[in-house]
Design an enzyme around this catalytic site. Structure first.
Site, PDB file in Angstrom:
ATOM      1  N   GLU A   1      -0.662  -8.342   5.334  1.00  0.00           N
ATOM      2  CA  GLU A   1      -0.286  -8.482   6.755  1.00  0.00           C
ATOM      3  C   GLU A   1      -1.506  -8.447   7.673  1.00  0.00           C
ATOM      4  O   GLU A   1      -1.381  -8.724   8.853  1.00  0.00           O
ATOM      5  CB  GLU A   1       0.717  -7.378   7.149  1.00  0.00           C
TER       6      GLU A   1
ATOM      7  N   CYS B   1       0.825  -1.212   0.000  1.00  0.00           N
ATOM      8  CA  CYS B   1       0.000   0.000   0.000  1.00  0.00           C
ATOM      9  C   CYS B   1       0.865   1.271   0.000  1.00  0.00           C
ATOM     10  O   CYS B   1       1.459   1.589  -1.029  1.00  0.00           O
ATOM     11  CB  CYS B   1      -1.001  -0.055   1.142  1.00  0.00           C
TER      12      CYS B   1
ATOM     13  N   HIS C   1      -3.159  -5.239   1.699  1.00  0.00           N
ATOM     14  CA  HIS C   1      -2.453  -5.452   2.972  1.00  0.00           C
ATOM     15  C   HIS C   1      -2.442  -6.921   3.361  1.00  0.00           C
ATOM     16  O   HIS C   1      -3.258  -7.332   4.196  1.00  0.00           O
ATOM     17  CB  HIS C   1      -3.152  -4.673   4.088  1.00  0.00           C
TER      18      HIS C   1
HETATM   19  N1  GLN Z   1      -3.493   6.332   0.937  1.00  0.00           N
HETATM   20  C1  GLN Z   1      -2.280   6.013   1.661  1.00  0.00           C
HETATM   21  C2  GLN Z   1      -1.090   6.777   1.115  1.00  0.00           C
HETATM   22  O1  GLN Z   1      -1.216   7.629   0.299  1.00  0.00           O
HETATM   23  C3  GLN Z   1      -1.983   4.543   1.628  1.00  0.00           C
HETATM   24  C4  GLN Z   1      -2.992   3.816   2.462  1.00  0.00           C
HETATM   25  C5  GLN Z   1      -2.450   2.592   3.131  1.00  0.00           C
HETATM   26  O2  GLN Z   1      -1.258   2.329   3.210  1.00  0.00           O
HETATM   27  N2  GLN Z   1      -3.382   1.863   3.678  1.00  0.00           N
HETATM   28  O3  GLN Z   1      -0.008   6.503   1.504  1.00  0.00           O
END
Ligand code: GLN
Length: 203
Positions: A177, A81, A175
């Site tokens: 994890e 992410c 994610h």
């Molecule tokens: N929107 C977040 C960002 O710009 C990422 C979201 C996340 O890691 N769950 O980093």
């Protein structure tokens, strides 16, 4: 074979969950906050969180250039992410001053799935992960908008890549994890082990 040593960047984000998944995957996992700690690692995880915040902290802790050097030197890195955003060469809808580490020949779109579906879960087939579909949790997730020829797409939502690999670099929009299914972490530990094997073969 002894356990590879894999760090989790511990400036912000869901660090403990990654440590747990890595330990379950046969790695020796540790939290990393300082550049001096990078040298002892066989691999590194960049956790989910907020890429703008993590980027700011990378500057504060003088980690940006050491991390870029580590990636350029072939350190295997898995970004989930926000971690995927940090590994991209460019970001759409990022903050103008948002620093990236880079390494992956991709452009990602931040918060790509839009307001209505900020967070969602779905089952995905991920290349390299055997067995049933992976239950994937997306939280204000990015997608890959553009990928260079050297990038393997491992999974998509619609036609958007959400899991990719380029050499020793692995990234997911979701994610792994958070679900207790550690197969993506196992895939990363496998990548780390095979890079270690290659390194030994060269020396
Ligand atoms: N929107 C977040 C960002 O710009 C990422 C979201 C996340 O890691 N769950 O980093």
């Amino acid at each position: 074979m002894s356990s590879p040593r894999i760090g989790v960047l511990a400036l912000q984000g869901d660090v403990r969950e990654h440590v747990r998944a890595l330990t379950g995957s046969g790695a020796e996992a540790c939290e990393v906050r300082r550049a001096a700690e990078l040298g002892s690692l066989d691999g590194l995880v960049l956790p989910g969180g907020e890429s703008t915040t993590i980027g700011r902290l990378l500057r504060v802790f003088d980690l940006l250039d050491p991390l870029r050097a580590a990636v350029a030197g072939g350190l295997p890195v898995f970004g989930s992410c926000a971690g995927m955003i940090l590994l991209a060469r460019d970001v759409i809808d990022g903050r103008p001053d948002q620093p990236l580490i880079g390494g992956l020949d991709v452009v990602v779109r931040r918060n790509a799935f839009g307001r209505q579906v900020e967070s969602f879960e779905t089952d995905l087939t991920v290349a390299g992960v055997e067995g049933p579909a992976v239950h994937a949790v997306f939280i204000r997730a990015p997608w890959v908008e553009k990928a260079g020829d050297g990038v393997d797409v491992l999974a998509r939502v619609g036609d958007r890549p959400v899991a990719i690999r380029q050499g020793p670099l692995l990234a997911t929009s979701f994610h792994p994890e958070l679900t207790g299914d550690i197969r993506v972490h196992r895939l990363f530990v496998q990548i780390v082990r095979s890079e270690l094997g290659l390194k030994r073969g060269r020396s």
